[in-house]
Each structure stands twice: as structure tokens, then as C-alpha cells.
Design an enzyme around this catalytic site. Structure first.
Site, mmCIF file in Angstrom:
data_model
loop_
_atom_site.group_PDB
_atom_site.id
_atom_site.type_symbol
_atom_site.label_atom_id
_atom_site.label_comp_id
_atom_site.label_asym_id
_atom_site.label_seq_id
_atom_site.Cartn_x
_atom_site.Cartn_y
_atom_site.Cartn_z
ATOM 1 N N ASP A 91 -37.219 6.141 57.191
ATOM 2 C CA ASP A 91 -37.821 7.291 56.457
ATOM 3 C C ASP A 91 -37.487 7.265 55.092
ATOM 4 O OD1 ASP A 91 -35.226 8.087 57.339
ATOM 5 O OD2 ASP A 91 -35.619 10.148 56.789
ATOM 6 N N GLU A 156 -33.297 10.284 58.530
ATOM 7 C CA GLU A 156 -31.994 10.277 57.912
ATOM 8 C C GLU A 156 -31.895 11.256 56.817
ATOM 9 O OE1 GLU A 156 -28.436 9.498 55.517
ATOM 10 O OE2 GLU A 156 -30.657 8.948 55.245
HETATM 11 ZN ZN LIG Z 1 -30.267 5.937 53.358
#
Ligand SMILES: [Zn+2]
Length: 454
Positions: A91, A156
């Protein structure tokens, strides 16, 4: 017989292929706003899955929510060696103003030895390097003595609840490994005479503190009948600004760093600030990082008070961002707040931990393997290493509780300038030399940990 040098040569030959893979990943706008529905990581996982499948490596995509894919490929070894996970996230953070970008953020254009685009540096280039390392090992027909795992997670950038947090909770066996390599370290120190790399063994925690100051509202035309919460907040802000956190140079970092920099004097809690001041004159970034690595920070980041311009505010809320050292827990933070706010009344605070601090040991066979691998990948034996601390947080904190020794280490090329990366910024880009340095290092590391006994 196959040697590591053969494998490294194959990595070098895969340069164009690695760039193409990185471009394909950047072209998937897997933007994570942190507010569902968001992420769109599944198509990025599919790019990886198809690439791995072409070389006979099976990968599984597990969705924590629709379109929020997490990819895991486990290549089983004979079980004679520890297992190694190459981990990352697919992401990316949002793009604010596309018109400010020289190269459109999802175009993945190549220019000046770099691939340009959102997520290129953080961290699709490292994910591409990890995948290529696995592919090159597979193509060469290496027989692994331990499992090699590639894990590319979602979410994340918003804390990992749909990524490694979800994997650790629902599929811990899929991502279980003795050792893991992740983002977070590997940018050589500038300014020293030797080439010195941090291997990030730990990361700070993050907490959000909300301090609520209660006063008494009244019509603004007669303010003396009120007890203005905004004015009552003033001593709180003054005290927060004046707060001097406890300084600590006790961790591994400062012990090894002094050696790595060839200092005669040992760095201690008493002299660390003088040492940081010295360093800062030569290297502002390093000085600032060491300052963050030696103390907790607490900073007011948002303030909200009042509901109308002609009414005196009844309450004032101050939101603070707190970053803790690996040994500082929520109780420690509460004790600090009690001391900061002592003697002020009408004040309450709430603490929410958004990331626990964590650390892995530096004294380990894995750290030695990472050091040997980096020396082999860079073709030099004069490199120094020290255990660094990531001052933000990464997914490593989510796999350490599974018993994994996780290091942040995505080494950049000694000659590159990491400040050009622009992670989370406009004109983000990844140096192709850095990406290839990582692919070489990961292959050398897998060979060291999992390869044939030599
Ligand atoms: Zn990162």
C-alpha cells in the site's frame, strides 16, 4: 557448482526485469487513506503472484477485506536451517496535489536512473528486489535448507490492521519465520570516513494522548462570569513545551555507534547530548535521528476548543503525539503526564497506544549473516554496522511477537543520495542502483542463511 557470485551476476542481468516489475507495481494505485473502503492492494499482489508463478513459485493472496490483499509465497526448504522472510507492504500513501509532480505519480516513468511514482521508494522497490531475489534463486535451482518466505502485506501506512496485523492474528503460521528483513534501515551514515550501515533492530512506539481541559462557558459579552478553557489550557501547553524527557544512551545503538564512528570516548547517558550536538554540526539528519533515538517525544499536534465565536469555551482538547523508546510502556507515559500536569486541576487525559515499541537483539547469528551478505553484495569487506532504531513504526512490530527476529534493512547503494527518495512526499522516486543493491543483498542473505553448507 553454483556459487554466490553466479547468483549475483544473475541479479545484475535481471536489472531491466527488476525495473519492469517495480514499474508494474507502481502503476497499481494501491492508495491507503486509512478510511475504508481503501487500499486496493489485491491488484498489486496479483502482479507479484503472476510474476512468481512464471518461475514456478506458488503464492497465495489472502484478503482481509474486499480488495485488501496480502500475498504470501513460502518456498519450503529441507528444514535444516532457520527460515527467512523477506517482508514488505504494497500500500502507498495518498497523493495530495498531482499537478506538483514532475512525473505523474502512477506513471512509473524511468529518468535519471530512478523509477518515479508514489510508493516507488516506500516500498515497492524493496518488494520488487525481494521478489527478484527469490526468483533468481529459484531459476538457478538452488536447494534451500530452510524456508524462504516472501510476504507483501496491505495497510502498513494505516497501522496494519488489514495487513500484517490481520495475518498475525488469523494466519500466523503462514508468516511464521525465524528471521525477517523489512524496511526501516540501511541508509549509510554520511560524513564518516568509513562506510557505515545501520541495521534497524527496533522501533519506537506511538501513543496518542488527549488532554481535556474543562472550564466554564458563558456569553462572551460577560467573560468574567466564565472560566475560559482556552486560557486554562495555556499552562498545559507551556508545560508540554518545556518538558525535558529522560535521556537514555543505554541501548545497543550508542554502544555500537561509538565503535563504528571510531570514537575514543564511550557514549553515555551523561554525554550523549554533547555528542549529538557535535554530530549535528556535520550532519543535521543524523543528529536529529540520534536525538529521537535517545528519548521519548511528546508534542501537541492538534487543539480544539469552543463551539461558537460569541461563547466562551467550556472545554479545550489538546491532542499530543507521543513516541516511546522500546522499554517505555503506557504506564511510563502516564507517570510522565502526571508529573507534567501536577497541580493543575480540571484536567483529564486519555492515552491510546497506536503502535507498541519493539526490538530484536543485535547479538545474533542473523545480524552476522546480514553483515556478511552486505559485504558480499557490495564486494567490500571494510563496512561497519550498528543496530539502529526506527523512529517511526513498521510492520516488524507485528511479527516480532510471533518469535521472529526482524530487522529493518533495505540497504541503499553507497554512492546514492537517499534524500532524493521523497517518501510520503511529492516526486517520490526509487534509485535503480539502490533497488539492485537490495536485490544483491537479499540473494546473498538467503544464500548465507538457507544455501548449501559450505
Ligand atoms: Zn513503508
Amino acid at each position: 557448482m553454483l556459487t554466490l557470485d553466479d547468483l549475483l551476476a544473475r541479479i545484475d542481468e535481471s536489472r531491466d526485469e527488476t525495473v519492469s516489475l517495480l514499474q508494474a507495481l507502481v502503476r497499481v494505485p494501491s492508495v491507503n487513506t486509512g478510511v475504508m473502503p481503501t487500499g486496493n492492494e489485491t491488484p498489486a499482489c496479483e502482479v507479484l503472484r503472476d510474476k512468481l508463478a512464471a518461475d514456478g513459485i506458488a503464492a497465495e493472496i489472502m484478503e482481509s477485506a474486499p480488495n485488501r490483499g496480502n500475498l504470501v509465497a513460502r518456498w519450503r526448504g529441507s528444514g535444516e536451517a532457520p527460515s527467512l522472510m523477506l517482508m514488505g507492504h504494497v500500500d502507498v500513501v495518498p497523493v495530495e496535489d498531482e499537478s506538483q509532480w514532475t512525473h505523474p505519480p502512477f506513471s512509473a516513468e524511468v529518468a535519471d536512473g530512478r523509477v518515479w511514482g508514489r510508493g516507488s521508494a516506500d516500498m515497492k522497490s524493496t518488494v520488487a528486489a525481494e521478489a527478484m531475489a527469490m526468483i533468481v534463486l529459484k531459476r538457478a535451482g538452488v536447494a534451500l535448507r530452510g524456508d524462504l518466505v516472501l510476504a507483501a502485506g496491505a495497510d502498513e501506512e494505516a497501522g496494519g490492521a488489514y495487513g500484517f496485523g490481520w495475518l498475525a492474528e488469523h494466519h500466523p503460521d503462514k508468516i511464521r519465520a525465524d528471521y525477517a528483513i523489512n524496511e526501516g534501515g540501511g541508509r549509510p551514515l554520511r560524513g564518516g570516513s568509513d562506510l557505515t550501515y545501520p541495521i534497524n533492530t527496533g522501533e519506537k512506539g506511538r501513543l496518542e494522548v488527549t488532554i481535556t481541559v474543562t472550564g466554564r462557558g458563558y456569553h462572551a459579552s460577560a467573560p468574567w462570569r466564565a472560566d475560559n478553557a482556552i486560557y486554562r489550557a495555556q499552562p498545559v501547553l507551556d508545560r508540554l513545551a518545556a518538558y525535558r524527557p529522560e535521556v537514555s544512551a543505554d541501548g545497543d545503538l550508542f554502544r555500537y555507534l561509538g565503535d563504528a564512528l571510531g570514537l575514543q570516548e564511550r557514549i553515555t547517558t551523561d554525554n550523549v547530548d554533547r555528542f549529538i550536538a557535535d554530530i549535528s554540526e556535520r550532519d543535521v539528519d543524523l543528529g536529529s535521528w540520534l536525538r529521537a533515538a535517545s528519548r521519548m517525544t511528546i508534542v501537541a499536534t492538534m487543539i480544539r476548543a469552543g463551539v461558537k465565536s460569541n461563547s466562551v469555551a467550556e472545554t479545550c482538547r489538546i491532542t499530543c503525539d507521543v513516541r516511546t523508546l522500546p522499554w517505555q510502556d503506557e504506564r511510563y507515559v502516564a507517570a510522565q503526564l502526571d508529573a507534567i500536569l501536577a497541580g493543575l486541576d480540571g484536567i483529564r487525559y486519555d492515552i491510546v497506544t497506536t503502535a507498541i515499541p519493539s526490538a530484536s537483539a543485535f547479538d545474533s547469528p542473523f545480524a552476522s549473516a546480514v553483515q556478511r551478505a552486505t559485504c558480499r553484495a557490495l564486494g567490500r569487506d571494510d563496512i561497519r554496522f550498528f543496530p539502529g532504531l526506527t523512529t517511526g513504526f513498521t510492520d516488524s512490530r507485528l511479527v516480532r511477537p510471533l518469535g521472529t527476529l526482524a530487522y529493518g534493512f533495505a540497504p541503499s547503494h553507497p554512492d546514492s543520495d537517499p534524500s532524493k527518495d521523497g517518501a510520503h512526499n511529492v516526486n517520490e522516486s526509487a534509485s535503480i542502483d539502490d533497488t539492485m543493491t537490495q536485490a544483491r543483498t537479499f540473494v546473498a542473505l538467503a544464500w548465507d542463511v538457507l544455501g548449501p553448507d559450505s
